[in-house]
Design a protein around this motif. Structure first.
Motif, short mmCIF file in Angstrom:
data_model
loop_
_atom_site.label_atom_id
_atom_site.label_comp_id
_atom_site.label_asym_id
_atom_site.label_seq_id
_atom_site.Cartn_x
_atom_site.Cartn_y
_atom_site.Cartn_z
N GLY A 115 10.72 -4.66 1.53
CA GLY A 115 10.44 -3.64 2.74
C GLY A 115 9.82 -2.54 2.45
O GLY A 115 10.44 -2.62 0.70
N VAL A 116 9.52 -1.56 2.38
CA VAL A 116 8.83 -0.49 2.67
C VAL A 116 9.53 0.77 2.71
O VAL A 116 9.69 0.94 4.51
CB VAL A 116 7.27 -0.73 2.60
CG1 VAL A 116 6.49 1.01 1.96
CG2 VAL A 116 6.41 -2.20 1.61
N TRP A 117 10.09 1.73 2.24
CA TRP A 117 10.67 2.91 2.85
C TRP A 117 9.47 3.82 2.09
O TRP A 117 9.32 4.42 0.83
CB TRP A 117 11.83 3.41 1.73
CG TRP A 117 12.75 4.64 1.43
CD1 TRP A 117 13.51 4.74 3.06
CD2 TRP A 117 12.72 5.88 1.59
NE1 TRP A 117 14.05 5.66 3.03
CE2 TRP A 117 13.42 6.86 1.86
CE3 TRP A 117 11.71 6.48 0.32
CZ2 TRP A 117 13.21 8.17 1.71
CZ3 TRP A 117 11.49 7.46 -0.43
CH2 TRP A 117 12.63 8.24 0.79
N ARG A 118 9.53 5.03 2.48
CA ARG A 118 8.56 5.62 3.06
C ARG A 118 8.12 7.20 2.33
O ARG A 118 9.02 7.75 4.22
CB ARG A 118 6.83 5.76 3.40
CG ARG A 118 5.84 4.64 2.98
CD ARG A 118 5.16 4.44 4.06
NE ARG A 118 3.95 3.74 3.58
CZ ARG A 118 2.72 3.19 4.26
NH1 ARG A 118 2.41 3.59 5.99
NH2 ARG A 118 1.91 2.42 3.56
N LEU A 119 8.19 8.24 1.75
CA LEU A 119 8.74 9.63 2.13
C LEU A 119 7.25 10.85 2.00
O LEU A 119 6.21 10.23 1.36
CB LEU A 119 9.28 9.74 0.81
CG LEU A 119 9.67 11.31 0.27
CD1 LEU A 119 10.62 12.00 1.85
CD2 LEU A 119 10.22 12.23 -0.47
N SER A 120 7.02 11.48 3.47
CA SER A 120 6.06 12.02 3.97
C SER A 120 4.53 11.91 3.49
O SER A 120 3.80 11.85 2.83
CB SER A 120 6.13 13.37 3.24
OG SER A 120 7.37 14.39 3.61
N PRO A 121 4.39 9.62 3.96
CA PRO A 121 3.07 9.66 3.39
C PRO A 121 1.78 9.96 4.13
O PRO A 121 1.82 10.37 4.87
CB PRO A 121 3.16 8.02 4.00
CG PRO A 121 4.22 8.28 4.92
CD PRO A 121 5.38 9.83 4.82
N ILE A 122 0.60 9.84 2.92
CA ILE A 122 -0.50 10.39 2.85
C ILE A 122 -1.05 9.53 2.55
O ILE A 122 -1.26 8.57 2.00
CB ILE A 122 -0.82 11.63 2.94
CG1 ILE A 122 -0.91 11.68 1.02
CG2 ILE A 122 0.00 12.82 3.51
CD1 ILE A 122 -1.28 13.18 0.25
#
Length: 231
Positions: A115-122
């Protein structure tokens, strides 16, 4: 615990937090100067995860952090190979998750991740544009005129080789991971997210900083999400 990992290009340092059993979260920090601004914050998240019984790894990628590889020799391929080496080694004994911050999302497509957790991805293109804006303060430059014959590009104190520069410039779309994923943003960010938290975007500050309350909230969100994926 200070540790290391081996990849096809050599050996790099990493720090382990939390238990030796159960799932592990590999933290993928932002690129370039945002990396330095958020590292202390990421360590605080890792320690909070450990308090919640979730293991994490904070690696130095080739050409980033304390890596001995010059930044100008870093490429997306080398970064992805390094992440793959860590993920494959860990997957032999437990499930692996990725937590990417900002342009770390360019690197979170590893197939070994559960799984992948993202914070404010750009995107990589956005990260490059941010560097170009910072550099343009000293005078305008025709970035489109750059090519493979040019020396490493100097952007906001970073020497970026042409292969990495071209790859980031071409990375214009934020691709959703194939694995289960979750997107988290701050409440000041108008983009779509699964959940938003109040807080200050530390990656925008001129100097490195920390936000312990936000770090604990994000760690709790990561831990809850990982456990939901495990159940």
């Amino acid at each position: 615990m200070i540790d290391h990992y081996d990849w096809s290009g050599g050996r790099e340092a990493m720090v382990r937090f939390g238990p030796d059993s159960g799932p592990v979260v590999i933290m993928l920090l932002p690129l370039f100067e945002e990396h330095n601004r958020t590292r202390t914050f990421a360590v605080t998240i890792c320690r909070a995860l450990a308090d919640l019984g979730v293991a994490s790894i904070l690696p130095d990628l080739p050409g980033q952090g304390e890596s001995v590889l010059p930044t100008e020799q870093a490429t997306l391929g080398r970064w992805r190979a390094a992440i793959a080496s860590i993920a494959e080694a860990e997957r032999n004994r437990r499930r692996v998750y990725l937590a990417s911050f900002r342009a770390g999302a360019v690197l979170d497509g590893n197939e070994a991740a559960a799984g992948v957790w993202r914070l404010s991805p750009i995107t990589g293109q956005t990260a490059l544009a941010d560097l170009q804006r910072a550099e343009a303060v000293g005078g305008k430059r025709d970035w489109d005129a750059l090519g493979p014959e040019d020396a490493p590009v100097q952007l906001a104190g970073n020497a970026i080789g042409w292969p990495l520069y071209a790859a980031l410039r071409a990375d214009a779309v934020l691709i959703e991971p194939q694995a289960p994923h979750r997107t988290v943003r701050l409440d000041s960010d108008p983009a779509i997210a699964d959940i938003k938290f109040p807080g200050t975007p530390l990656w925008r500050r001129a100097e490195p900083g920390n936000h312990p309350a936000l770090a604990r909230a994000l760690a709790s969100d990561i831990a809850d999400w990982v456990r939901s994926c495990e159940s």
